[in-house]
Design an enzyme around this catalytic site. Structure first.
Site, short mmCIF file in Angstrom:
data_model
loop_
_atom_site.label_atom_id
_atom_site.label_comp_id
_atom_site.label_asym_id
_atom_site.label_seq_id
_atom_site.Cartn_x
_atom_site.Cartn_y
_atom_site.Cartn_z
N CYS A 8 0.70 -1.23 0.09
CA CYS A 8 0.06 -0.17 0.07
C CYS A 8 0.70 1.29 0.02
O CYS A 8 0.68 1.95 -0.77
CB CYS A 8 -0.87 -0.03 1.24
SG CYS A 8 -2.22 -1.15 1.12
N1 NAD Z 1 -2.45 -6.21 1.63
C1 NAD Z 1 -2.96 -5.10 2.34
O1 NAD Z 1 -2.63 -4.92 3.53
C2 NAD Z 1 -3.90 -4.41 1.55
C3 NAD Z 1 -4.55 -3.23 2.67
C4 NAD Z 1 -5.53 -2.49 2.18
C5 NAD Z 1 -5.49 -2.48 0.80
N2 NAD Z 1 -5.16 -3.45 -0.08
C6 NAD Z 1 -5.45 -3.42 -1.70
O2 NAD Z 1 -6.21 -4.56 -1.80
C7 NAD Z 1 -5.99 -5.05 -3.22
C8 NAD Z 1 -5.52 -6.48 -3.32
O3 NAD Z 1 -4.15 -6.39 -2.44
P1 NAD Z 1 -3.61 -7.73 -1.69
O4 NAD Z 1 -2.65 -7.46 -0.70
O5 NAD Z 1 -4.96 -8.77 -1.36
O6 NAD Z 1 -3.14 -8.27 -3.17
P2 NAD Z 1 -2.53 -9.78 -3.36
O7 NAD Z 1 -1.47 -9.97 -4.28
O8 NAD Z 1 -2.12 -10.60 -2.04
O9 NAD Z 1 -3.65 -10.75 -3.84
C9 NAD Z 1 -4.30 -10.33 -5.10
C10 NAD Z 1 -4.91 -11.84 -5.42
O10 NAD Z 1 -5.48 -11.41 -6.75
C11 NAD Z 1 -5.19 -12.42 -7.64
N3 NAD Z 1 -5.30 -12.22 -8.80
C12 NAD Z 1 -4.33 -11.36 -9.80
N4 NAD Z 1 -5.11 -10.95 -10.97
C13 NAD Z 1 -6.52 -11.57 -10.80
C14 NAD Z 1 -7.72 -11.38 -11.84
N5 NAD Z 1 -7.62 -10.83 -12.92
N6 NAD Z 1 -8.81 -11.97 -11.51
C15 NAD Z 1 -8.73 -12.70 -10.17
N7 NAD Z 1 -7.57 -12.88 -9.34
C16 NAD Z 1 -6.83 -12.17 -9.55
C17 NAD Z 1 -3.89 -13.09 -7.41
O11 NAD Z 1 -3.49 -14.19 -7.93
C18 NAD Z 1 -3.80 -12.74 -6.03
O12 NAD Z 1 -4.18 -14.14 -5.38
C19 NAD Z 1 -4.92 -3.85 -3.65
O13 NAD Z 1 -5.55 -2.80 -4.48
C20 NAD Z 1 -4.31 -3.43 -2.65
O14 NAD Z 1 -3.62 -1.96 -2.81
C21 NAD Z 1 -4.14 -4.19 0.19
#
Ligand code: NAD
Length: 425
Positions: free
Chosen positions: A264
């Site tokens: 983030c």
């Molecule tokens: N990790 C955090 O602490 C956090 C906190 C707040 C917001 N976010 C936001 O949440 C969102 C997701 O982050 P995350 O940390 O869960 O990411 P991540 O990389 O852990 O997970 C994303 C998942 O999406 C999958 N993916 C990729 N392309 C895809 C598609 N086209 N269809 C379906 N699945 C797909 C990946 O295989 C992966 O499992 C981002 O926008 C991030 O900025 C993350």
């Protein structure tokens, strides 16, 4: 929603999507998780968790109750009453927003969109994305928002590893495109989280998330800059922060470190500065904070080389150990971790660089890095072998003072080692 019969689809089963899926399942809803990575769906069906702080018992329990499934078959989006999107929103090389995952997902949803479905985007992004990437596609396909389908943005505020605040008790901001979408999205989240904060539009919700992350990035940059300034003046920034934080109002402590990490804070602020340029305005604080924070790994490297020099060791003969690959303490998330940059820069200059991280026994290949090495053991005997130890992550295991009994030189970026041979960086 009260009957818990609505089927919830969650797209992207990562750090955000997996706990969210489990939360809805635990609240009694049937949940269908979607991911492009078949290995993740298979692992979940075997009752395994690929995220350390989410116990396998939680996953196994959800699947054993028969309410949860995980799939790579996006045609099954049709089966869902609500679809929540949690796909990655990284930066490109320049660093511009890379919405490819969001767009591919919006297209998959549009292909299977069915009357009555509620679609919520959770991925962090610039204001306008929900409207431009989702609503526009749905309207082009002939759906009317507010009557045929419902659309909202609700930012994730996951803090991996936080024992006090998890998905259920972190207030959830919800901003719908229209009144009906807002009602549907508020009803959805109210059924699973303790507090829903209703706002007037998706743009407010999108911007609120960015404000939270920019606030952190700017304040971290401020203490990182003060660290350099005060260090030159021979003043310990850590003691200064401890003193300042006794003020019971108007001050919030932030701590310096080796650079920003995680999905983030290093990335999201640039989503707003990029979008701002479209409107002819420059988000100078965001750019400045980015510049200071991204210079921190080099600062740590410079401090290490100077300390080695002062100990009479030439850098090209130095053996260095970096403690921690995760970007923060006691978790196994190494995304955007500054440790990679520190190791790679030291690699170019020193005889050898090793790392120790009990949470990451073997380094993973990431989008930008491939260290191709294994963690060395976390023991005083091992630590004694190196000319310098750089503390990059404050894992609890690294706080044991006995580990450093025979260490020659410790460069500590986290203020966790207290001995005469420590240099702060
Ligand atoms: N990790 C955090 O602490 C956090 C906190 C707040 C917001 N976010 C936001 O949440 C969102 C997701 O982050 P995350 O940390 O869960 O990411 P991540 O990389 O852990 O997970 C994303 C998942 O999406 C999958 N993916 C990729 N392309 C895809 C598609 N086209 N269809 C379906 N699945 C797909 C990946 O295989 C992966 O499992 C981002 O926008 C991030 O900025 C993350």
């Amino acid at each position: 929603m009260n009957a818990r019969t609505a089927r919830i689809g969650v797209i992207g089963l990562g750090y955000v999507g997996l706990p969210l899926s489990l939360l809805f399942e635990e609240a009694g809803f049937p949940v269908l998780g979607f991911d492009v990575d078949a290995a993740k769906a298979e692992a979940l069906h075997r009752g395994e968790s690929y995220i350390r702080h989410i116990g396998p018992q939680r996953v196994a329990g959800a699947f054993a109750r028969g309410r949860m499934e995980a799939t790579t078959d996006f045609d099954r989006l049709r089966e869902c009453d609500a679809v929540i999107v949690c796909v990655p929103t990284p930066l490109g090389k320049h660093p511009e927003p890379d919405l490819k995952y969001v767009r591919v997902t919006a297209e998959a949803i549009t292909r299977t969109l069915s009357p009555g479905q509620l679609i919520v985007l959770e991925s962090t992004t610039y204001p306008g994305t929900t409207r431009e990437e989702f609503l526009r596609r749905f309207e082009d396909a002939g759906f009317k928002c507010g009557s045929d389908v419902f659309v909202a943005f609700s930012p994730e505020r996951e803090d991996p590893g936080n024992a006090q605040y998890q998905t259920r008790n972190i207030p959830k901001i919800v901003g719908g495109i229209d009144e009906q979408s807002q009602k549907a999205a508020v009803a959805l989240y109210s059924a699973a989280v303790d507090r829903v904060v209703s706002v007037s539009s998706p743009e407010i919700a999108e911007s609120a998330k960015l404000l939270e992350n920019i606030f952190r990035s700017v304040n971290i940059a401020l203490v990182n800059e003060l660290k350099i300034v005060l260090d030159r003046m021979g003043i310990d920034i850590w003691e200064v922060i401890e003193a300042a934080k006794t003020k019971p109002f108007g001050f919030m402590p932030f701590y310096p470190g080796p650079g920003l990490g995680g999905h983030c804070i290093p990335l999201d602020p640039f989503y707003l500065s990029w979008k701002a340029a479209e409107y002819g305005v420059w988000a100078r604080f965001i750019e400045l904070a980015g510049e200071i924070n991204t210079s921190m790994p080099q600062y740590v490297v410079d401090k290490t080389l100077k300390a080695l020099n002062e100990s009479g060791i030439t850098m090209k003969h130095a053996r260095v150990l970096v403690l921690g690959l995760s970007y923060k303490a006691d978790i196994d998330d190494d995304r955007e971790s500054p440790s990679y940059e520190i190791i790679e820069r030291l690699d170019e200059l020193c005889e050898s660089v090793s790392y120790c991280d009990p949470f990451i026994p073997v380094s993973k290949k990431t989008r930008k890095h491939d260290l191709g090495r294994r963690s060395v053991p976390c023991s005083a005997e091992e630590f004694a072998k190196y000319d310098a130890i750089v503390v990059a992550t404050a894992h609890s295991v690294f706080r044991d003072p006995a580990l450093y009994d025979s260490a020659k030189l410790v460069v500590d970026t986290r203020n966790i080692v207290h001995s005469p041979r420590v240099v702060r960086a």
